[in-house]
Enzyme design. Structure first.
Site, short mmCIF file in Angstrom:
data_model
loop_
_atom_site.label_atom_id
_atom_site.label_comp_id
_atom_site.label_asym_id
_atom_site.label_seq_id
_atom_site.Cartn_x
_atom_site.Cartn_y
_atom_site.Cartn_z
N ALA A 260 40.15 43.11 48.70
CA ALA A 260 40.25 41.79 48.08
C ALA A 260 38.98 40.95 48.25
O ALA A 260 38.71 40.08 47.42
CB ALA A 260 41.45 41.05 48.67
N HIS B 58 46.71 50.66 44.93
CA HIS B 58 47.84 49.71 44.97
C HIS B 58 48.23 49.24 43.58
O HIS B 58 48.87 48.20 43.43
CB HIS B 58 47.50 48.53 45.89
CG HIS B 58 47.31 48.94 47.32
ND1 HIS B 58 46.59 48.22 48.23
CD2 HIS B 58 47.75 50.04 48.00
CE1 HIS B 58 46.59 48.85 49.41
NE2 HIS B 58 47.28 49.95 49.28
N ILE C 2 44.04 44.95 42.63
CA ILE C 2 45.01 45.08 41.55
C ILE C 2 44.57 44.24 40.35
O ILE C 2 45.34 43.99 39.45
CB ILE C 2 46.39 44.62 42.05
CG1 ILE C 2 46.31 43.19 42.63
CG2 ILE C 2 46.92 45.58 43.12
CD1 ILE C 2 47.66 42.60 43.05
N ASP C 3 43.30 43.75 40.39
CA ASP C 3 42.88 42.71 39.46
C ASP C 3 42.15 43.21 38.22
O ASP C 3 41.74 42.42 37.37
CB ASP C 3 42.00 41.67 40.19
CG ASP C 3 40.81 42.31 40.92
OD1 ASP C 3 40.35 43.40 40.49
OD2 ASP C 3 40.34 41.72 41.90
N CYS D 116 61.97 54.27 34.80
CA CYS D 116 61.40 55.29 33.92
C CYS D 116 59.89 55.15 33.74
O CYS D 116 59.25 56.01 33.13
CB CYS D 116 62.08 55.25 32.55
SG CYS D 116 61.70 53.77 31.58
N CYS E 146 64.38 46.83 32.03
CA CYS E 146 63.79 47.74 31.04
C CYS E 146 64.70 47.86 29.81
O CYS E 146 65.92 48.00 29.96
CB CYS E 146 63.59 49.10 31.71
SG CYS E 146 62.87 50.35 30.65
N ASN F 136 31.62 43.33 55.17
CA ASN F 136 32.75 42.40 55.29
C ASN F 136 32.31 41.23 56.16
O ASN F 136 31.61 41.43 57.15
CB ASN F 136 33.95 43.12 55.94
CG ASN F 136 35.27 42.47 55.59
OD1 ASN F 136 35.62 42.38 54.43
ND2 ASN F 136 35.99 41.99 56.58
N PHE G 259 44.14 38.15 50.97
CA PHE G 259 45.41 37.98 51.66
C PHE G 259 45.25 37.28 53.00
O PHE G 259 46.03 36.44 53.37
CB PHE G 259 46.04 39.35 51.92
CG PHE G 259 46.98 39.79 50.84
CD1 PHE G 259 47.36 38.94 49.83
CD2 PHE G 259 47.49 41.09 50.85
CE1 PHE G 259 48.23 39.35 48.83
CE2 PHE G 259 48.36 41.51 49.87
CZ PHE G 259 48.73 40.65 48.86
N ARG G 260 44.21 37.70 53.75
CA ARG G 260 44.21 37.35 55.17
C ARG G 260 43.24 36.27 55.59
O ARG G 260 43.33 35.78 56.71
CB ARG G 260 43.99 38.63 56.00
CG ARG G 260 45.17 39.56 55.87
CD ARG G 260 45.02 40.86 56.62
NE ARG G 260 46.20 41.67 56.41
CZ ARG G 260 46.48 42.36 55.32
NH1 ARG G 260 45.62 42.37 54.32
NH2 ARG G 260 47.59 43.04 55.21
P1 NAD Z 1 42.40 41.50 53.01
O1 NAD Z 1 42.74 40.15 52.48
O2 NAD Z 1 43.21 42.06 54.10
O3 NAD Z 1 40.89 41.51 53.52
C1 NAD Z 1 39.85 40.98 52.77
C2 NAD Z 1 38.62 40.93 53.68
O4 NAD Z 1 37.52 40.50 52.90
C3 NAD Z 1 38.79 39.95 54.83
O5 NAD Z 1 38.45 40.59 56.05
C4 NAD Z 1 37.80 38.83 54.49
O6 NAD Z 1 37.20 38.28 55.64
C5 NAD Z 1 36.77 39.55 53.64
N1 NAD Z 1 36.12 38.70 52.64
C6 NAD Z 1 36.67 37.81 51.79
N2 NAD Z 1 35.74 37.28 50.98
C7 NAD Z 1 34.55 37.84 51.34
C8 NAD Z 1 33.21 37.70 50.87
N3 NAD Z 1 32.90 36.90 49.86
N4 NAD Z 1 32.24 38.40 51.50
C9 NAD Z 1 32.53 39.24 52.53
N5 NAD Z 1 33.78 39.43 52.99
C10 NAD Z 1 34.78 38.74 52.40
O7 NAD Z 1 42.34 42.47 51.76
P2 NAD Z 1 42.48 44.05 51.66
O8 NAD Z 1 41.87 44.72 52.83
O9 NAD Z 1 42.05 44.40 50.29
O10 NAD Z 1 44.05 44.35 51.79
C11 NAD Z 1 45.01 43.54 51.27
C12 NAD Z 1 45.80 44.03 50.07
O11 NAD Z 1 45.82 42.92 49.23
C13 NAD Z 1 45.18 45.08 49.22
O12 NAD Z 1 45.93 46.18 49.39
C14 NAD Z 1 45.33 44.59 47.77
O13 NAD Z 1 46.29 45.37 47.11
C15 NAD Z 1 45.88 43.23 47.85
N6 NAD Z 1 45.15 42.10 47.21
C16 NAD Z 1 44.37 42.32 46.12
C17 NAD Z 1 43.69 41.27 45.54
C18 NAD Z 1 42.87 41.55 44.32
O14 NAD Z 1 43.21 42.44 43.55
N7 NAD Z 1 41.77 40.83 44.10
C19 NAD Z 1 43.78 39.98 46.08
C20 NAD Z 1 44.59 39.78 47.22
C21 NAD Z 1 45.27 40.87 47.77
#
Ligand code: NAD
Length: 253
Positions: free
Chosen positions: A29, A126, A108-109, A137, A159, A225, A40-41
């Site tokens: 993400a 994901h 997922i974007d 189905c 569906c 990260n 998410f986090r």
């Molecule tokens: P996560 O939210 O757990 O981790 C994202 C990490 O990226 C964090 O550690 C954060 O500190 C870091 N981060 C955020 N912005 C940053 C930047 N500009 N530069 C450097 N680091 C940055 O996300 P994850 O590990 O992908 O897991 C969470 C789940 O969330 C995934 O499985 C996904 O399916 C889903 N998700 C997807 C999206 C999307 O599609 N964009 C958005 C939110 C969640």
């Protein structure tokens, strides 16, 4: 090894990219936050606002399905407006130059496809939230159709073929991982010589196992990260900086 500063990190990454034959990026993400999609986090991330709805709850409860779709519709302006960021564009440049065979993503974007990756070269662990599927189905539906039915019937649609619930084409917690995508991701991780984990907290399993798999098969591992991850000790290079700033210099190469 943690890069002492951003420019040293970019330089070391550039050397590793130049030396690599096959690079596999694994994105989370964090690569999309600069595109306006919250992760998410992080503070302000989606989880600080909404508890995720696990798959069994979605299946069992009409209320959960309605809530899940209300959340998705609320996010639609954000997803619809998002354009690929510097990270996506840098990876697309390396893909066009032939260094990247495919990208593995937890996202997922749909932004890797929007940046120029052919759909068959985006391995989505994901799923994808830009369309919907029947959980029975597998019939695909446009979000516009779901929204229209939701408004017409006052709740989440089923569906039209088999009457099972229709859900975004994503993998929820508790839902089985897509077998083909997992298999392709394993092969990519085992065959590359440089694996780039970008913008993932590396806590969602089994997806978080791929960096280790690549490392154990002889690839060099880079983690980009802005927060530490549990796998930093294993990496050849850790760049703890903004992804757009780190990968910006590789756009257009
Ligand atoms: P996560 O939210 O757990 O981790 C994202 C990490 O990226 C964090 O550690 C954060 O500190 C870091 N981060 C955020 N912005 C940053 C930047 N500009 N530069 C450097 N680091 C940055 O996300 P994850 O590990 O992908 O897991 C969470 C789940 O969330 C995934 O499985 C996904 O399916 C889903 N998700 C997807 C999206 C999307 O599609 N964009 C958005 C939110 C969640």
């Amino acid at each position: 090894m943690i890069a002492s500063d951003l420019s040293t990190g970019v330089e070391q990454l550039g050397e590793m990219i130049a030396a690599a034959r096959s690079i596999v990026p694994f994105t989370g993400a964090g690569i999309s936050t600069e595109c306006g999609i919250p992760d998410f986090r992080s503070p302000g991330g989606l989880w600080t606002r909404n508890r995720p709805i696990p798959f069994d709850e979605f299946v069992a409860s009409r209320e959960a399905r309605d809530e899940s779709w209300r959340r998705r519709f609320a996010m639609e302006p954000t997803f619809a407006a998002a354009k690929p960021g510097r990270g996506h564009r840098a990876l697309a440049s390396l893909y066009r130059s032939g260094k990247i065979p495919a990208v593995i993503t937890q996202n997922i974007d749909n932004l890797h496809q929007a940046s120029g990756f052919a759909a068959e070269h985006v391995v989505e662990l994901h799923g994808n939230t830009t369309y919907a599927r029947c959980i029975g189905c597998g019939q695909a539906y446009d979000l516009a159709w779901v929204k229209q039915r939701f408004e017409q019937d006052g709740g989440a649609p089923d569906c039209t073929m088999c009457e099972e619930p229709v859900k975004t084409a994503t993998i929820s917690f508790g839902q089985a991982m897509p077998e083909v995508a997992m298999q392709r991701a394993s092969e990519l991780a085992q065959r590359c010589d440089l694996f780039l984990a970008i913008g993932s907290s590396l806590v969602v399993w089994p997806a978080a196992g791929f960096p280790m798999m690549a490392r154990n098969n002889g690839a060099r591992l880079v983690i980009i990260n802005n927060e530490p991850t549990d796998q930093d000790d294993m990496a050849d290079l850790v760049i703890r900086h903004d992804i757009g700033e780190t990968l910006g210099p590789f756009v257009g190469n």
